[in-house]
Design an enzyme around this catalytic site. Structure first.
Site, PDB file in Angstrom:
ATOM      1  N   ASP A 172      -7.108 -17.396  11.780  1.00 53.06           N
ATOM      2  CA  ASP A 172      -7.825 -16.856  10.635  1.00 53.06           C
ATOM      3  C   ASP A 172      -7.302 -15.453  10.351  1.00 53.06           C
ATOM      4  O   ASP A 172      -7.194 -14.632  11.257  1.00 53.06           O
ATOM      5  CB  ASP A 172      -9.320 -16.817  10.934  1.00 53.06           C
ATOM      6  N   ILE A 173      -6.949 -15.194   9.108  1.00 50.85           N
ATOM      7  CA  ILE A 173      -6.457 -13.868   8.731  1.00 50.85           C
ATOM      8  C   ILE A 173      -7.640 -12.998   8.333  1.00 50.85           C
ATOM      9  O   ILE A 173      -8.421 -13.363   7.452  1.00 50.85           O
ATOM     10  CB  ILE A 173      -5.443 -13.967   7.573  1.00 50.85           C
ATOM     11  N   ASP A 189      -1.806  -6.099  -8.294  1.00 48.10           N
ATOM     12  CA  ASP A 189      -0.423  -6.392  -8.698  1.00 48.10           C
ATOM     13  C   ASP A 189       0.525  -5.295  -8.202  1.00 48.10           C
ATOM     14  O   ASP A 189       0.802  -4.352  -8.916  1.00 48.10           O
ATOM     15  CB  ASP A 189      -0.359  -6.492 -10.229  1.00 48.10           C
ATOM     16  N   GLU A 249      10.409  -5.187  -8.967  1.00 52.46           N
ATOM     17  CA  GLU A 249      10.062  -6.467  -9.595  1.00 52.46           C
ATOM     18  C   GLU A 249       9.561  -6.244 -11.011  1.00 52.46           C
ATOM     19  O   GLU A 249       9.866  -7.024 -11.926  1.00 52.46           O
ATOM     20  CB  GLU A 249       8.988  -7.191  -8.769  1.00 52.46           C
ATOM     21  N   GLU A 250       8.794  -5.170 -11.189  1.00 59.06           N
ATOM     22  CA  GLU A 250       8.190  -4.899 -12.496  1.00 59.06           C
ATOM     23  C   GLU A 250       9.228  -4.568 -13.562  1.00 59.06           C
ATOM     24  O   GLU A 250       8.922  -4.568 -14.757  1.00 59.06           O
ATOM     25  CB  GLU A 250       7.174  -3.754 -12.380  1.00 59.06           C
ATOM     26  N   HIS A 274      -1.718  -4.305 -15.033  1.00 58.33           N
ATOM     27  CA  HIS A 274      -0.781  -3.256 -15.459  1.00 58.33           C
ATOM     28  C   HIS A 274      -1.496  -2.022 -16.028  1.00 58.33           C
ATOM     29  O   HIS A 274      -0.994  -1.377 -16.941  1.00 58.33           O
ATOM     30  CB  HIS A 274       0.240  -3.793 -16.467  1.00 58.33           C
ATOM     31  N   ASP A 302      -5.637 -16.716   4.107  1.00 58.73           N
ATOM     32  CA  ASP A 302      -5.670 -17.815   5.080  1.00 58.73           C
ATOM     33  C   ASP A 302      -4.726 -18.951   4.669  1.00 58.73           C
ATOM     34  O   ASP A 302      -4.104 -19.590   5.529  1.00 58.73           O
ATOM     35  CB  ASP A 302      -7.096 -18.345   5.226  1.00 58.73           C
TER      36      ASP A 302
END
Length: 434
Positions: A39-40, A133, A167-168, A282, A301
């Site tokens: 379990d995370i 994000d 990435e953006e 954003h 999870d």
């Protein structure tokens, strides 16, 4: 939790009973498909998000490419992974006149010719701290990587994690990574899993429909929770998985929605409101208050489940699925209970590799005897009683040779608690016919 002397006596008696009953059923042919993922802790994931928020606050309010907040984010993640025993590499590239960074972390061991990789972009836009994000994906895979270390997991395949820059600005970092991988190294990546925006405040549960095995792995997990999913379309080709997919690497991933408006049908399905999945997409308000904890927890999870499943050398069953998700309470040290599925439309006998998906929530799984009962009453033992198995829950897929059984009819999962002091219930039961 410890067993009292009384309970130990019950446990020994239960073991004897189980041994006697074993002779009355066919030899067990069930095997666990893979080690269960841990379990995370969503609290730990949220702490990583709080740390990323602090980094942004201390560096002009963002963590964007070319800004000090981004390099500080890379340093923060790298320090955690170095301390956990990962082999880390910082890859530099230049874009728009500024130095960018990717962070790659390899877990020692596993087949280097079969690499399972998970990644998330770590940069934000310049207008905000980028906590959903994409702090959300970055923090979740960080905590999953730390869980790999903490559990001492030794997968069959090699595990690699990546945090991407810029990435953006057009998937710049992940493109740079993939383009600089020799063809032979690309071929070793058996799957790339991408996580971008997995804690949206008005969330949906979206699964990428690219590689069928990866897709089914996630769908199976959410089906076990009773959470419906939809195919992801809003971000298709707009996140880092596209860099891998474009060179032929199998990809998959999760997403909880961005600027699109949740439909009335989706509100009925998932709750929330008929507004944007992420009203702060954003924007400067994409802070730690812009996170849905339930979505973050479920997706974290799911990430661990997929990484453990896909790196273990096994694949999730695919085929025709019959499932019962109704909860069935299991009496403490009481009578056996059953969950049933009615199989129809399958020609002939059941297969020799019938996949039996079991999700039982219980505080001491060693108490439980778990059987599959065929339509004609034949019993296949999936899990025997074990007084020494003190872990909780039974959440796995067994494989049963049921080729002597007619496929159609009522199949039952039968569960009996054979010792006192612990409680639980059958959460779901499913059969997959390949």
């Amino acid at each position: 939790m410890t067993l009292s002397a009384h309970r130990r006596a019950l446990a020994l008696a239960g073991t004897a009973v189980a041994a006697l009953l074993a002779g009355a059923v066919p030899a067990a042919t069930a095997e666990q498909a893979a080690a269960a993922a841990p379990d995370i802790s969503v609290a730990n994931v949220k702490q990583h998000l709080a740390d990323l928020q602090s980094i942004a606050t201390a560096n002009g309010g963002n963590r964007a490419h070319g800004r000090t907040g981004y390099k500080a984010s890379i340093d923060f993640v790298k320090a955690k992974l170095d301390a956990a025993g990962f082999t880390t590499t910082v890859q530099q590239f230049t874009y728009n006149g500024s130095t960018g960074y990717n962070l790659i972390a390899d877990w020692p061991g596993g087949d280097a010719n079969q690499v399972v990789m998970a990644g998330s972009h770590l940069d934000s836009v310049t207008s905000g701290p980028g906590i959903n994000d994409n702090g959300s994906g970055s923090a979740a895979i960080l905590e999953t990587a730390l869980a790999v270390s903490q559990s001492g997991y030794q997968p069959t395949k090699h595990l690699r994690f990546g945090w991407w820059g810029a990435e953006e600005l057009g998937l710049v970092g992940s493109k740079y990574y993939v383009n600089n991988l020799p063809t032979a190294e690309r071929a070793k990546i058996s799957g790339y899993l991408n996580f971008d925006m997995i804690g949206s405040p008005n969330p949906g549960y979206f699964v990428y429909d690219d590689d069928p095995t990866i897709e089914q792995t996630f769908k199976n997990y959410f089906a076990g929770l009773g959470v419906p999913t939809e195919i992801e379309t809003e971000g298709d080709g707009r996140s880092d998985h596209a860099s891998f997919k474009n060179v032929g690497i199998p990809v998959g991933g999760l997403f909880t929605g961005a600027s699109r408006v949740k439909t009335s049908a989706q509100v009925q399905k998932w709750g929330g409101t008929a507004t944007a999945f992420d009203r702060c997409y954003h924007s400067s308000c994409d802070t730690t208050s812009n996170i849905n904890d339930t979505a973050l927890d479920r997706n974290s999870d799911a990430i661990a489940h997929a990484i453990w499943t896909l790196s273990s050398g096994t694949t999730p069953p695919t085929g025709t699925v019959f499932e019962n998700t109704a909860d069935v309470s299991i009496p403490d040290n009481g009578a056996a209970v059953t969950s049933s599925v009615n199989v129809t439309g399958i020609t002939g006998n059941a297969p020799s590799n019938l996949a039996v998906g079991v999700d039982i929530i219980h505080t001491w799984r060693g108490d439980l005897v778990v059987d599959l009962v065929a339509p004609d009453g034949t019993v296949y033992n999936l899990k025997p009683f074990s007084s020494s198995d003190s872990a909780d829950n039974v959440q796995t897929t067994y494989t049963v040779n049921a080729s002597s059984e007619v496929a159609n009819g009522s199949w039952k999962l039968r569960v009996q608690d054979q010792a006192s002091a612990d409680t639980g219930y059958i959460n779901s039961f499913k059969l997959t016919f390949p």
